[in-house]
Write an enzyme that holds these catalytic residues in place. Structure first.
Site, PDB file in Angstrom:
ATOM      1  N   LYS A  66       0.832  -1.202   0.000  1.00  0.00           N
ATOM      2  CA  LYS A  66       0.000   0.000   0.000  1.00  0.00           C
ATOM      3  C   LYS A  66       0.871   1.259   0.000  1.00  0.00           C
ATOM      4  O   LYS A  66       0.626   2.195  -0.767  1.00  0.00           O
ATOM      5  CB  LYS A  66      -0.947  -0.004   1.201  1.00  0.00           C
ATOM      6  CG  LYS A  66      -2.055  -1.025   1.073  1.00  0.00           C
ATOM      7  CD  LYS A  66      -2.915  -1.070   2.323  1.00  0.00           C
ATOM      8  CE  LYS A  66      -4.005  -2.122   2.201  1.00  0.00           C
ATOM      9  NZ  LYS A  66      -4.882  -2.145   3.386  1.00  0.00           N
ATOM     10  N   ALA A  75      -0.816   1.032   5.953  1.00  0.00           N
ATOM     11  CA  ALA A  75      -1.190   0.199   7.093  1.00  0.00           C
ATOM     12  C   ALA A  75      -2.202  -0.858   6.667  1.00  0.00           C
ATOM     13  O   ALA A  75      -2.930  -0.679   5.700  1.00  0.00           O
ATOM     14  CB  ALA A  75      -1.773   1.059   8.211  1.00  0.00           C
ATOM     15  N   ASP A  76      -2.203  -1.942   7.404  1.00  0.00           N
ATOM     16  CA  ASP A  76      -3.196  -2.983   7.184  1.00  0.00           C
ATOM     17  C   ASP A  76      -3.447  -3.694   8.506  1.00  0.00           C
ATOM     18  O   ASP A  76      -2.533  -3.825   9.327  1.00  0.00           O
ATOM     19  CB  ASP A  76      -2.729  -3.991   6.135  1.00  0.00           C
ATOM     20  CG  ASP A  76      -3.885  -4.859   5.665  1.00  0.00           C
ATOM     21  OD1 ASP A  76      -4.705  -4.347   4.877  1.00  0.00           O
ATOM     22  OD2 ASP A  76      -3.989  -6.007   6.106  1.00  0.00           O
ATOM     23  N   THR A  77      -4.673  -4.128   8.696  1.00  0.00           N
ATOM     24  CA  THR A  77      -5.029  -4.864   9.914  1.00  0.00           C
ATOM     25  C   THR A  77      -5.664  -6.188   9.514  1.00  0.00           C
ATOM     26  O   THR A  77      -6.501  -6.236   8.609  1.00  0.00           O
ATOM     27  CB  THR A  77      -6.006  -4.042  10.781  1.00  0.00           C
ATOM     28  OG1 THR A  77      -5.356  -2.829  11.166  1.00  0.00           O
ATOM     29  CG2 THR A  77      -6.413  -4.805  12.024  1.00  0.00           C
TER      30      THR A  77
END
Length: 151
Positions: free
Chosen positions: A52, A68-70
């Protein structure tokens, strides 16, 4: 140098505003369905945050990009974003009364400034036992909020 958040996540935007950061939002528009799912949830999460950030950094090489990623993981299985209310119900039912991990990957990059930082933080979360009516109420509330923001 501008700071760019490569996400339209209201939660991420709110967090960066709370610390007084001056930033712009440019969502990465990364099609996560094209990314091969890794068996290791932490590595997968980290990989997505890097992809990203890099997708925006290519277009904005002078700027500092935050990606960011969750990911939610339970019993060594990654729970992907629910496709619909029925899918969300099944996911929440699977989390009811159990502990799971929430991994958040962060990537901070700037091509011209040769900055490349990435890491993953994991939080253990345990749900109380949820009744079907509690799960349905939660889903209806979230969907109502989601669609209200889109209108």
């Amino acid at each position: 140098m501008n700071i760019i958040l490569a996400s339209k996540s209201p939660r991420r935007i709110s967090l960066l505003k709370k610390i007084g950061l001056d930033f712009k939002v440019i969502p990465s528009k990364l099609d996560e369905s094209l990314i091969q799912l890794k068996k290791d949830a932490k590595k997968h999460c980290q990989n997505l945050s890097i992809l990203k950030a890099k997708s925006i950094a290519k277009k904005r090489p002078k700027d500092l990009i935050i990606g960011a990623d969750t990911i939610v993981e339970i019993e060594n299985k990654i729970l992907e974003k629910p496709l619909n209310a029925n899918n969300a119900f099944k996911m929440l039912k699977s989390l009811s009364g159990k502990e799971h991990s929430v991994h958040t990957g962060i990537a901070i990059t700037s091509i011209l400034n040769k900055i490349n930082i990435n890491f993953v933080e994991t939080t253990k979360v345990k749900f109380f036992n949820l009744t079907d009516s509690e799960i349905n109420y939660y889903i209806k509330t979230i969907l109502r909020l989601y669609y209200a923001k889109r209108v």
